[in-house]
Design an enzyme around this catalytic site. Sequence first.
Site, PDB file in Angstrom:
ATOM      1  N   ASP A 132       1.435   6.721  -2.776  1.00 17.64           N
ATOM      2  CA  ASP A 132       0.374   5.699  -2.869  1.00 17.64           C
ATOM      3  C   ASP A 132       0.693   4.455  -2.043  1.00 17.64           C
ATOM      4  OD1 ASP A 132      -0.880   7.342  -4.772  1.00 17.64           O
ATOM      5  OD2 ASP A 132       0.387   6.515  -6.346  1.00 17.64           O
ATOM      6  N   GLY A 187      -0.364   3.940   0.935  1.00 19.40           N
ATOM      7  CA  GLY A 187      -1.445   3.664   1.893  1.00 19.40           C
ATOM      8  C   GLY A 187      -1.313   4.526   3.137  1.00 19.40           C
ATOM      9  N   GLY A 220      -2.789   7.332   3.782  1.00 20.09           N
ATOM     10  CA  GLY A 220      -4.095   7.838   4.222  1.00 20.09           C
ATOM     11  C   GLY A 220      -4.754   6.871   5.185  1.00 20.09           C
ATOM     12  N   LYS A 221      -4.699   5.601   4.838  1.00 20.54           N
ATOM     13  CA  LYS A 221      -5.311   4.579   5.694  1.00 20.54           C
ATOM     14  C   LYS A 221      -4.614   4.513   7.051  1.00 20.54           C
ATOM     15  CE  LYS A 221      -5.203   0.351   7.411  1.00 20.54           C
ATOM     16  NZ  LYS A 221      -5.614  -1.002   7.167  1.00 20.54           N
ATOM     17  N   ALA A 272      -2.043  14.937  -5.385  1.00 20.63           N
ATOM     18  CA  ALA A 272      -2.062  13.515  -5.059  1.00 20.63           C
ATOM     19  C   ALA A 272      -3.261  13.282  -4.166  1.00 20.63           C
ATOM     20  CB  ALA A 272      -0.782  13.112  -4.348  1.00 20.63           C
ATOM     21  N   GLY A 273      -3.598  12.037  -3.979  1.00 16.14           N
ATOM     22  CA  GLY A 273      -4.783  11.774  -3.157  1.00 16.14           C
ATOM     23  C   GLY A 273      -4.556  10.646  -2.190  1.00 16.14           C
ATOM     24  N   HIS A 274      -5.244  10.726  -1.079  1.00 19.99           N
ATOM     25  CA  HIS A 274      -5.256   9.616  -0.138  1.00 19.99           C
ATOM     26  C   HIS A 274      -6.605   8.938  -0.274  1.00 19.99           C
ATOM     27  CE1 HIS A 274      -1.724  10.801   1.908  1.00 19.99           C
ATOM     28  NE2 HIS A 274      -2.241  11.862   2.499  1.00 19.99           N
ATOM     29  N   GLY A 319      -5.712  -4.924   4.746  1.00 18.74           N
ATOM     30  CA  GLY A 319      -7.010  -4.573   4.180  1.00 18.74           C
ATOM     31  C   GLY A 319      -7.164  -3.068   4.207  1.00 18.74           C
TER      32      GLY A 319
END
Length: 431
Positions: free
Chosen positions: A12, A14, A16-17, A38-40, A416
């Site tokens: 977690d 970040g 994915g971003k 898990a997730g992005h 952000g």
Amino acid sequence: MVKAIVGANWGDEGKGKITDTLAEKADIVVRFQGGANAGHTIKNKYGKFALHTCPSGVFNQDVTNIIGNGVALNVPVLMKEIDDIIARGVPKPKLLVSDRAQLVMPYHVLFDQYEEERLGGKSFGSTKSGIAPFYSDKYAKIGIQVCELWDEEYLRDRLENICTLKNVMLKDLYHKDELDPTELFNTCMEYRKMLEPYVADTSAFICDALKEGKTVLLEGQLGTMKDPDHGIYPMVTSSSTLASYGAIGAGLPPYEIKEIIAVTKAYSSAVGAGVFTSEILDAEVAEELRRRGGDGGEYGATTGRPRRVGWYDCVASKYGCRLQGATDVALTVIDVLGYLDEIPVCTGYEIDGKITTEFPTPRILEKAKPVLETLPGWKCDISGIRKYEDLPENCRKYVEFIEEHLGFPITMVSNGPSRDDIIYRESALKK
Ligand code: GDP
């Protein structure tokens, strides 16, 4: 050239971003380990998405997205995810699935649930996505590779054997319904139909692309602390979360990985059970950070569970970057800290009266107490800033303080959740 984007902490961070941002200049994005546990979270012009299985390049039509052989592939979850993003206006992504990836079967999910029930209070805090039973079977050589779906006789035989083994546990240990090989075979045939358009020899595809000078991103899941070898065992995941495993899980030569971007969040968060040395113990202080954290609060992308939050942990992160082999560090979610007057940072662990900056083995880690140093906050909103020198001085000092303790170059600062919220930075540590 190959770049890996991996987590330096508990997940977690970040990733994915950062992958979504870097995917703008990539040709191929590969998931190489883990599954739908898990997730992005990605925010872009199409909206906000929680991806569990799809590589983060699915929003970019020029990118080929690959589910590598190292992934725990849950076929219905993958199909639903693709349908969902298309339904929300994203053009159909280019996707390939490795013919050597293995299938998460419905019984893997059941075994995960039954084992958590059996363990009760001593459970590992699994997301119950079947990941641990899946990888156990893979290494016990009773997993099912995607390519086996086209070999019906062989598959039937394998399923018979799987049922014989599994049914002993289902009957005698868990007291649950037994598995039926014919039913499982039919499920496999449904998966075959769903996968047919996507299956490929993805290792060969990637190696050919590399010869043509294409850029490949390897997208890691979770982070160093969740690695089964180097993490906080046994509170870890069941496949390696390290960049070096990217070579195996994608099927490419290790020497092709030229850049390793270790992603680390400007404060800490963790889900599930396990030691979390820099955890904020004051419930009110923690709740405020949790509520303001990430983009919409620190709640799990897969389970919605509230994440545990803590101050930035230089000891865990330095270790995390070292094991990843970070060539670059991306420090994310720093905008969230703008409300604090002062920001504690964990710079050492006190273990049996001695202070260390080396991350210990899991049993010794349980004794560690955080050594905190407090830095002044910057007390303003820094979202929208694009140049490092435009950040408030105390914010730059925070970044530089962390970099000094890590000993790895922070070359990206994310302020952000959106693709453009990124500040590239020169670092004296970058060789
Ligand atoms: P991942 O699994 O490592 O990709 O991380 P997650 O997606 O679970 O968590 C990161 C969360 O932080 C998501 O909600 C992102 O949208 C959000 N996020 C990522 N980078 C930033 C950032 O720089 N600032 C803010 N405010 N949120 C961010």
